[in-house]
Write an enzyme that holds these catalytic residues in place. Structure first.
Site, PDB file in Angstrom:
ATOM      1  N   ASN A  87       0.836  -1.212   0.000  1.00  0.00           N
ATOM      2  CA  ASN A  87       0.000   0.000   0.000  1.00  0.00           C
ATOM      3  C   ASN A  87       0.867   1.257   0.000  1.00  0.00           C
ATOM      4  O   ASN A  87       0.547   2.238  -0.682  1.00  0.00           O
ATOM      5  CB  ASN A  87      -0.955   0.014   1.199  1.00  0.00           C
ATOM      6  N   GLU A 115     -11.679   2.460  19.005  1.00  0.00           N
ATOM      7  CA  GLU A 115     -12.210   1.100  18.874  1.00  0.00           C
ATOM      8  C   GLU A 115     -11.490   0.439  17.688  1.00  0.00           C
ATOM      9  O   GLU A 115     -11.515   0.978  16.564  1.00  0.00           O
ATOM     10  CB  GLU A 115     -13.716   1.151  18.611  1.00  0.00           C
ATOM     11  N   MET A 163       0.797  -3.118  12.289  1.00  0.00           N
ATOM     12  CA  MET A 163       0.187  -4.177  13.097  1.00  0.00           C
ATOM     13  C   MET A 163       0.379  -3.935  14.590  1.00  0.00           C
ATOM     14  O   MET A 163       0.947  -4.759  15.298  1.00  0.00           O
ATOM     15  CB  MET A 163       0.772  -5.534  12.694  1.00  0.00           C
ATOM     16  N   HIS A 176      -8.453  -1.486   6.081  1.00  0.00           N
ATOM     17  CA  HIS A 176      -8.712  -2.788   6.707  1.00  0.00           C
ATOM     18  C   HIS A 176      -9.328  -3.725   5.664  1.00  0.00           C
ATOM     19  O   HIS A 176     -10.307  -3.354   5.000  1.00  0.00           O
ATOM     20  CB  HIS A 176      -9.664  -2.623   7.893  1.00  0.00           C
ATOM     21  N   ASP A 187     -10.465  -1.111  14.483  1.00  0.00           N
ATOM     22  CA  ASP A 187     -11.173  -1.238  13.196  1.00  0.00           C
ATOM     23  C   ASP A 187     -12.611  -0.719  13.281  1.00  0.00           C
ATOM     24  O   ASP A 187     -13.488  -1.160  12.527  1.00  0.00           O
ATOM     25  CB  ASP A 187     -11.178  -2.702  12.712  1.00  0.00           C
ATOM     26  N   GLU A 214      -7.171  -2.393  -2.711  1.00  0.00           N
ATOM     27  CA  GLU A 214      -6.582  -1.500  -1.704  1.00  0.00           C
ATOM     28  C   GLU A 214      -5.711  -0.452  -2.381  1.00  0.00           C
ATOM     29  O   GLU A 214      -5.728   0.728  -2.025  1.00  0.00           O
ATOM     30  CB  GLU A 214      -5.700  -2.298  -0.721  1.00  0.00           C
ATOM     31  N   ARG A 248       3.543  -0.367  26.045  1.00  0.00           N
ATOM     32  CA  ARG A 248       2.843   0.172  24.866  1.00  0.00           C
ATOM     33  C   ARG A 248       2.832   1.699  24.918  1.00  0.00           C
ATOM     34  O   ARG A 248       3.024   2.387  23.913  1.00  0.00           O
ATOM     35  CB  ARG A 248       1.418  -0.392  24.867  1.00  0.00           C
ATOM     36  N   ILE A 296      -1.707  -2.373  18.148  1.00  0.00           N
ATOM     37  CA  ILE A 296      -2.876  -1.764  18.784  1.00  0.00           C
ATOM     38  C   ILE A 296      -2.408  -0.456  19.403  1.00  0.00           C
ATOM     39  O   ILE A 296      -1.372  -0.414  20.079  1.00  0.00           O
ATOM     40  CB  ILE A 296      -3.469  -2.726  19.838  1.00  0.00           C
TER      41      ILE A 296
HETATM   42  C1  GRF Z   1      -3.313  -4.896   3.957  1.00  0.00           C
HETATM   43  O1  GRF Z   1      -4.071  -6.032   3.690  1.00  0.00           O
HETATM   44  C2  GRF Z   1      -4.121  -3.892   4.721  1.00  0.00           C
HETATM   45  O2  GRF Z   1      -5.471  -3.902   4.409  1.00  0.00           O
HETATM   46  C3  GRF Z   1      -3.897  -4.339   6.139  1.00  0.00           C
HETATM   47  O3  GRF Z   1      -2.549  -4.758   6.179  1.00  0.00           O
HETATM   48  C4  GRF Z   1      -2.158  -5.195   4.894  1.00  0.00           C
HETATM   49  C5  GRF Z   1      -0.922  -4.448   4.516  1.00  0.00           C
HETATM   50  O4  GRF Z   1      -0.380  -4.892   3.312  1.00  0.00           O
HETATM   51  N1  GRF Z   1      -4.196  -3.273   7.073  1.00  0.00           N
HETATM   52  P1  GRF Z   1       0.886  -4.151   2.686  1.00  0.00           P
HETATM   53  O5  GRF Z   1       2.005  -4.186   3.734  1.00  0.00           O
HETATM   54  O6  GRF Z   1       0.487  -2.756   2.346  1.00  0.00           O
HETATM   55  O7  GRF Z   1       1.241  -4.961   1.487  1.00  0.00           O
END
Ligand code: GRF
Length: 222
Positions: free
Chosen positions: A18, A147, A94, A113, A149, A178, A69, A96
């Site tokens: 992304n 909250e 990844m 997401h 997602d 995406e 955290r 929280i």
């Molecule tokens: C994607 O599937 C996005 O929706 C999720 O994490 C993934 C990231 O993929 N939040 P990338 O690292 O951008 O390839």
């Protein structure tokens, strides 16, 4: 109309496809933005190499080096704010986030997401979609709230699920979507078409109660 360039900080934990889509959209002048920095909580991930190849500062802030955290998030705020971004982009980040972190960037942080929220919050969304036997699946861009997602929705891409699909084929097709809708939503912010005020999303000055949908390469307002 003059479109001001939006300053972004992109947070990642992995491959960064992304991130790459955002870099490519900027290069193609489809997205009026500058990526001031890419920050990863994991060292040596492909997304950091993608940033470096594009000449973007690539910062590693390894969460394992922090006692809590809260301590990690405070340092992350410090790193981000040095860049004075207009918008924070979570792109496969990844972690929280603490309430303090979310509050600090209220209305200035987007996430993507891989499901049609509010369906399938959390992990393993593609397998869960297969198991649930849904006919449609997809991906959602949303503002981040405290909250998980659960923040206000901005834009969704929808794909049909066929009998032949499995988690892997869905993931591939969703990923392609995406890469289209994330730069699109960020450009709406750059064009000042998209805003969030008091947890309400506005698109073109209208309150957005249901997110527009990208289906078969077309946008439809639902
Ligand atoms: C994607 O599937 C996005 O929706 C999720 O994490 C993934 C990231 O993929 N939040 P990338 O690292 O951008 O390839």
């Amino acid at each position: 109309m003059t479109i001001s360039r939006l300053n972004l900080v992109v947070l990642i934990s992995g491959s960064g496809s992304n991130l790459q889509a955002i870099i490519d959209a900027i290069a193609a002048q489809k997205l009026h933005a500058n990526i001031k920095a890419v920050i990863s909580n994991r060292p040596d991930v492909k997304g950091l190499a993608r940033a470096q190849s594009a000449g973007i500062p690539a910062i590693t802030l390894d969460h394992k080096n922090f006692e809590s955290r809260e301590a990690f998030d405070q340092q992350l705020i410090h790193e981000i704010d040095q860049q004075q971004p207009d918008l924070i982009i979570l792109a496969g980040f990844m972690r929280i986030l603490t309430d303090d972190f979310v509050a600090h960037y209220n209305g200035r942080m987007l996430n993507i997401h891989p499901s049609l929220l509010p369906e399938f919050k959390g992990l393993n969304t593609h397998q869960r979609a297969i198991d649930a036997g849904v006919k449609q699946h997809g991906v959602t861009v949303h503002y981040v709230s405290n909250e998980l997602d659960g923040g206000p929705l901005v834009l969704q891409a929808v794909i049909d699920v066929t009998q032949q699909d499995n988690a892997e084929t869905l993931q591939q097709r969703v990923h392609q979507q995406e890469h289209i809708i994330y730069p699109m939503a960020i450009e709406w912010v750059a064009q000042q078409r998209l805003k969030m005020i008091d947890q309400q999303v506005y698109l073109d000055k209208q309150p957005l109660n249901s997110p527009p949908k990208w289906i078969n390469n077309q946008l439809s307002n639902s």
